[in-house]
Design a protein around this motif. Structure first.
Motif, PDB file in Angstrom:
ATOM      1  N   GLU A  14      12.845  13.450  17.465  1.00  0.00           N
ATOM      2  CA  GLU A  14      12.831  14.374  16.361  1.00  0.00           C
ATOM      3  C   GLU A  14      14.063  14.476  15.525  1.00  0.00           C
ATOM      4  N   ALA A  15      15.152  14.753  16.023  1.00  0.00           N
ATOM      5  CA  ALA A  15      16.496  14.712  15.415  1.00  0.00           C
ATOM      6  C   ALA A  15      16.749  13.364  14.657  1.00  0.00           C
ATOM      7  N   ALA A  16      16.467  12.232  15.290  1.00  0.00           N
ATOM      8  CA  ALA A  16      16.755  10.816  14.601  1.00  0.00           C
ATOM      9  C   ALA A  16      15.824  10.407  13.689  1.00  0.00           C
ATOM     10  N   LEU A  17      14.570  11.006  13.618  1.00  0.00           N
ATOM     11  CA  LEU A  17      13.584  10.814  12.652  1.00  0.00           C
ATOM     12  C   LEU A  17      13.990  10.903  11.138  1.00  0.00           C
ATOM     13  N   ARG A  18      13.839   9.858  10.289  1.00  0.00           N
ATOM     14  CA  ARG A  18      14.492   9.912   9.085  1.00  0.00           C
ATOM     15  C   ARG A  18      13.388   9.575   8.180  1.00  0.00           C
ATOM     16  N   TRP A  71       3.908  -3.532   6.349  1.00  0.00           N
ATOM     17  CA  TRP A  71       3.470  -2.566   6.116  1.00  0.00           C
ATOM     18  C   TRP A  71       3.966  -1.366   7.063  1.00  0.00           C
ATOM     19  N   ASP A  72       4.319  -0.103   6.588  1.00  0.00           N
ATOM     20  CA  ASP A  72       4.782   0.729   7.473  1.00  0.00           C
ATOM     21  C   ASP A  72       3.870   1.966   8.058  1.00  0.00           C
ATOM     22  N   GLY A  73       4.133   1.968   9.350  1.00  0.00           N
ATOM     23  CA  GLY A  73       3.096   2.997  10.167  1.00  0.00           C
ATOM     24  C   GLY A  73       3.746   4.442  10.087  1.00  0.00           C
ATOM     25  N   ILE A  74       3.051   5.313   9.041  1.00  0.00           N
ATOM     26  CA  ILE A  74       3.552   6.321   8.852  1.00  0.00           C
ATOM     27  C   ILE A  74       2.937   7.539   9.782  1.00  0.00           C
ATOM     28  N   GLY A  75       1.965   7.212  10.531  1.00  0.00           N
ATOM     29  CA  GLY A  75       1.198   8.218  11.273  1.00  0.00           C
ATOM     30  C   GLY A  75       0.098   7.205  12.076  1.00  0.00           C
ATOM     31  N   VAL A  76      -0.898   8.004  12.845  1.00  0.00           N
ATOM     32  CA  VAL A  76      -1.744   7.320  13.661  1.00  0.00           C
ATOM     33  C   VAL A  76      -2.809   6.701  12.721  1.00  0.00           C
ATOM     34  N   THR A  83       6.693  -2.099   0.058  1.00  0.00           N
ATOM     35  CA  THR A  83       7.270  -2.188  -1.342  1.00  0.00           C
ATOM     36  C   THR A  83       7.089  -0.996  -2.298  1.00  0.00           C
ATOM     37  N   TYR A  84       6.566   0.129  -1.812  1.00  0.00           N
ATOM     38  CA  TYR A  84       6.665   1.229  -2.195  1.00  0.00           C
ATOM     39  C   TYR A  84       7.315   2.321  -1.618  1.00  0.00           C
ATOM     40  N   ILE A  85       8.015   1.959  -0.650  1.00  0.00           N
ATOM     41  CA  ILE A  85       8.871   2.844   0.202  1.00  0.00           C
ATOM     42  C   ILE A  85      10.390   2.469  -0.004  1.00  0.00           C
ATOM     43  N   GLN A  86      11.191   3.353  -0.430  1.00  0.00           N
ATOM     44  CA  GLN A  86      12.695   2.942  -0.422  1.00  0.00           C
ATOM     45  C   GLN A  86      13.497   3.186   0.593  1.00  0.00           C
ATOM     46  N   THR A  87      13.248   1.842   1.386  1.00  0.00           N
ATOM     47  CA  THR A  87      14.041   1.940   2.834  1.00  0.00           C
ATOM     48  C   THR A  87      15.457   1.414   2.833  1.00  0.00           C
ATOM     49  N   GLY A  88      15.905   0.693   1.534  1.00  0.00           N
ATOM     50  CA  GLY A  88      17.344   0.035   1.524  1.00  0.00           C
ATOM     51  C   GLY A  88      17.327  -1.257   2.104  1.00  0.00           C
ATOM     52  N   SER A  89      16.082  -1.804   2.543  1.00  0.00           N
ATOM     53  CA  SER A  89      16.309  -2.915   3.081  1.00  0.00           C
ATOM     54  C   SER A  89      14.748  -3.718   2.807  1.00  0.00           C
ATOM     55  N   ASP A  90      15.022  -5.469   2.669  1.00  0.00           N
ATOM     56  CA  ASP A  90      13.916  -6.189   2.470  1.00  0.00           C
ATOM     57  C   ASP A  90      13.213  -6.581   3.764  1.00  0.00           C
ATOM     58  N   GLY A  91      13.863  -6.124   4.734  1.00  0.00           N
ATOM     59  CA  GLY A  91      13.445  -6.453   6.178  1.00  0.00           C
ATOM     60  C   GLY A  91      12.779  -5.272   6.950  1.00  0.00           C
ATOM     61  N   TYR A  92      12.494  -5.618   8.380  1.00  0.00           N
ATOM     62  CA  TYR A  92      11.821  -4.666   9.254  1.00  0.00           C
ATOM     63  C   TYR A  92      13.110  -3.730   9.538  1.00  0.00           C
ATOM     64  N   ILE A  93      12.844  -2.371   9.489  1.00  0.00           N
ATOM     65  CA  ILE A  93      13.871  -1.496   9.901  1.00  0.00           C
ATOM     66  C   ILE A  93      13.352  -0.396  11.034  1.00  0.00           C
ATOM     67  N   ALA A  94      11.981  -0.864  11.640  1.00  0.00           N
ATOM     68  CA  ALA A  94      11.442   0.042  12.716  1.00  0.00           C
ATOM     69  C   ALA A  94      10.897  -0.995  13.600  1.00  0.00           C
ATOM     70  N   PRO A  95      10.487  -0.455  14.917  1.00  0.00           N
ATOM     71  CA  PRO A  95       9.770  -1.195  15.751  1.00  0.00           C
ATOM     72  C   PRO A  95       8.457  -1.747  15.369  1.00  0.00           C
TER      73      PRO A  95
END
Length: 98
Positions: A14-18, A71-76, A83-95
């Motif tokens: 929870e603390a690490a969730l961005r 594609w980003d998994g944001i929930g179940v 391409t619509y989320i500002q992650t600061g990366s063009d690659g994978y940032i999550a598992p």
């Protein structure tokens, strides 16, 4: 039938969730899978921020932040094009999503 996203919660997780901002002036469709042919499960309002629990390859989409098949998994069973989320990366940032 699509795979389910498992979200494990702990105090450290929870603390690490961005949360990441969606592109400005965009109402973003949240889909049940990684592509525009999947059903819309909800719509994010302008100015929304989303957690990214996992990421998955899917349909290639062009959006404000480039062209990608991520594609980003944001929930179940909830996905948005990276391409619509500002992650600061063009690659994978999550598992990878299961």
């Amino acid at each position: 039938m699509g795979a389910l996203l498992m979200v494990v919660s702990s105090p450290a997780a929870e603390a690490a969730l961005r949360y990441y901002p969606i592109a400005p002036d965009v109402r973003l469709n949240v889909r049940s899978g990684p592509g525009t042919t999947y059903r819309i499960v909800r719509v994010l309002s302008e100015g929304s921020h989303v957690p990214i629990f996992c990421q998955k390859a899917g349909q290639t989409v062009t959006g404000p932040y480039g062209t990608s098949n991520i594609w980003d998994g944001i929930g179940v069973s909830e996905y948005v094009s990276d391409t619509y989320i500002q992650t600061g990366s063009d690659g994978y940032i999550a598992p990878f999503c299961a």
